[in-house]
Design an enzyme around this catalytic site. Sequence first.
Site, PDB file in Angstrom:
ATOM      1  N   ASP A  72      24.110  49.491  68.177  1.00  0.00           N
ATOM      2  CA  ASP A  72      24.499  50.579  67.268  1.00  0.00           C
ATOM      3  C   ASP A  72      24.563  51.884  68.055  1.00  0.00           C
ATOM      4  O   ASP A  72      24.780  52.934  67.477  1.00  0.00           O
ATOM      5  CB  ASP A  72      23.439  50.734  66.172  1.00  0.00           C
ATOM      6  CG  ASP A  72      22.095  51.053  66.805  1.00  0.00           C
ATOM      7  OD1 ASP A  72      21.608  50.218  67.596  1.00  0.00           O
ATOM      8  OD2 ASP A  72      21.550  52.142  66.554  1.00  0.00           O
ATOM      9  N   GLU A 130      19.094  34.524  75.654  1.00  0.00           N
ATOM     10  CA  GLU A 130      19.081  35.663  74.731  1.00  0.00           C
ATOM     11  C   GLU A 130      17.949  36.599  75.129  1.00  0.00           C
ATOM     12  O   GLU A 130      16.790  36.178  75.211  1.00  0.00           O
ATOM     13  CB  GLU A 130      18.900  35.227  73.272  1.00  0.00           C
ATOM     14  CG  GLU A 130      19.030  36.448  72.360  1.00  0.00           C
ATOM     15  CD  GLU A 130      18.665  36.193  70.908  1.00  0.00           C
ATOM     16  OE1 GLU A 130      18.337  35.051  70.546  1.00  0.00           O
ATOM     17  OE2 GLU A 130      18.694  37.179  70.148  1.00  0.00           O
ATOM     18  N   ASP A 172      16.873  48.004  73.433  1.00  0.00           N
ATOM     19  CA  ASP A 172      16.247  49.334  73.324  1.00  0.00           C
ATOM     20  C   ASP A 172      17.157  50.339  74.045  1.00  0.00           C
ATOM     21  O   ASP A 172      17.452  50.159  75.232  1.00  0.00           O
ATOM     22  CB  ASP A 172      14.859  49.310  73.988  1.00  0.00           C
ATOM     23  CG  ASP A 172      13.913  48.374  73.242  1.00  0.00           C
ATOM     24  OD1 ASP A 172      14.143  48.138  72.044  1.00  0.00           O
ATOM     25  OD2 ASP A 172      12.954  47.867  73.867  1.00  0.00           O
ATOM     26  N   GLU A 208      11.502  37.507  75.480  1.00  0.00           N
ATOM     27  CA  GLU A 208      11.050  38.637  74.659  1.00  0.00           C
ATOM     28  C   GLU A 208       9.753  39.158  75.257  1.00  0.00           C
ATOM     29  O   GLU A 208       8.855  38.385  75.574  1.00  0.00           O
ATOM     30  CB  GLU A 208      10.859  38.148  73.213  1.00  0.00           C
ATOM     31  CG  GLU A 208      10.253  39.126  72.252  1.00  0.00           C
ATOM     32  CD  GLU A 208      10.964  40.462  72.147  1.00  0.00           C
ATOM     33  OE1 GLU A 208      12.109  40.515  71.691  1.00  0.00           O
ATOM     34  OE2 GLU A 208      10.336  41.475  72.540  1.00  0.00           O
ATOM     35  N   LYS A 213      16.877  59.126  75.805  1.00  0.00           N
ATOM     36  CA  LYS A 213      16.724  60.363  76.591  1.00  0.00           C
ATOM     37  C   LYS A 213      17.233  60.142  78.015  1.00  0.00           C
ATOM     38  O   LYS A 213      16.938  59.108  78.619  1.00  0.00           O
ATOM     39  CB  LYS A 213      15.254  60.768  76.658  1.00  0.00           C
ATOM     40  CG  LYS A 213      14.711  61.227  75.333  1.00  0.00           C
ATOM     41  CD  LYS A 213      13.334  61.826  75.522  1.00  0.00           C
ATOM     42  CE  LYS A 213      12.768  62.192  74.171  1.00  0.00           C
ATOM     43  NZ  LYS A 213      11.358  61.955  74.042  1.00  0.00           N
TER      44      LYS A 213
END
Length: 310
Positions: free
Chosen positions: A137, A26, A101, A51, A105
């Site tokens: 999303d 993950e 993330d 992470e 831009k």
Amino acid sequence: MLLHPGSTEFPPPPALYPQEGPLVLEVGFGDGRFTSQIAQQHPEWNILGVERSAGSVSRALRRFRREGLRNVRVYHGEATFALRNLVAPGRLYRVYVNFPDPWPKAKHEEHRLLQRAFFRRLSTRLQDSGALWLTTDHLEYWQFAQNEAQASGLFAVETPPPPESHLRTKYALKWKTQGRSFYHAVFSKIGQDPTPWPPLERYPMPHALMQGTLPQIAVFEKAVVRFEGGTAVLTEVARTLEGGYYFLTHVSEEDLVQDLLLEARPSSHGFYVGLSRFGAPLSTLGVKAAVEWLVGWLEAQGLQTLQRSY
Ligand SMILES: C[S@@+](CC[C@H](N)C(=O)[O-])C[C@H]1O[C@@H](n2cnc3c(N)ncnc32)[C@H](O)[C@@H]1O
């Protein structure tokens, strides 16, 4: 178990993972609630959570310990480093990426994880028909990732609705309250990049034995050492109680950033100059370049090198 770059071996020893069974990665687990959910639903899985945020790692570790999870390993750092160095070729069953993330831009697109080069590398670590599951999303990133995977020619892409269980992560809940839409994609391996992707090369601890008198360092000017694939920056010096010095050094190379200490310390034969074991750093090309520079600098201050090993 928390893994540091310096505690990694390749190929990863079987004992790194607690059991035989599918290996699941993950990426960017955030507060770890999804990791915990899959670890409990699939006790037969070995889960490697990666992470890069230190705060998230410590919060998630507390959660995993509290919940007594035995099938989760945590790597604090970059996803590509973990994929390259902690996963043997053809070993991965599945990868989860929830709400990566998006780097919205256009000029920041290069920072996105799910791009062609990543898919090519991932194909070397996934087992046949292994897959990456993305939930986001961000419509534009979702489409971007599909285009990149297809351009690699190594993945088939499907876009079923997001599984309900993926919509309970911290970020999913946050975006839900804002009424955002969710997108999902499954990237299944259909081919493999023929270019091998060996782990980052490791080196024996670079060091030198020097003699002479250590200089009194009142002012130390930051030194930037460039080497193939990165830079090492020696930023600060501190005197040690035993009459040596520590040099705080920031080494940045592919998928790996390390803040470590180089040392010049008295030993029975003169001064030992090399990489300190503090923080369990990984001895890489960048570390070797930094030690080499330091030995040269100390020579310029009047010390002589009796022996070097790098
Ligand atoms: C938007 S948050 C999502 C967190 C979690 N998956 C969730 O859904 O709540 C993205 C997370 O991915 C981590 N991350 C981003 N890129 C990463 C990378 N290349 N390697 C490791 N972690 C990464 C970030 O530190 C951050 O915690």
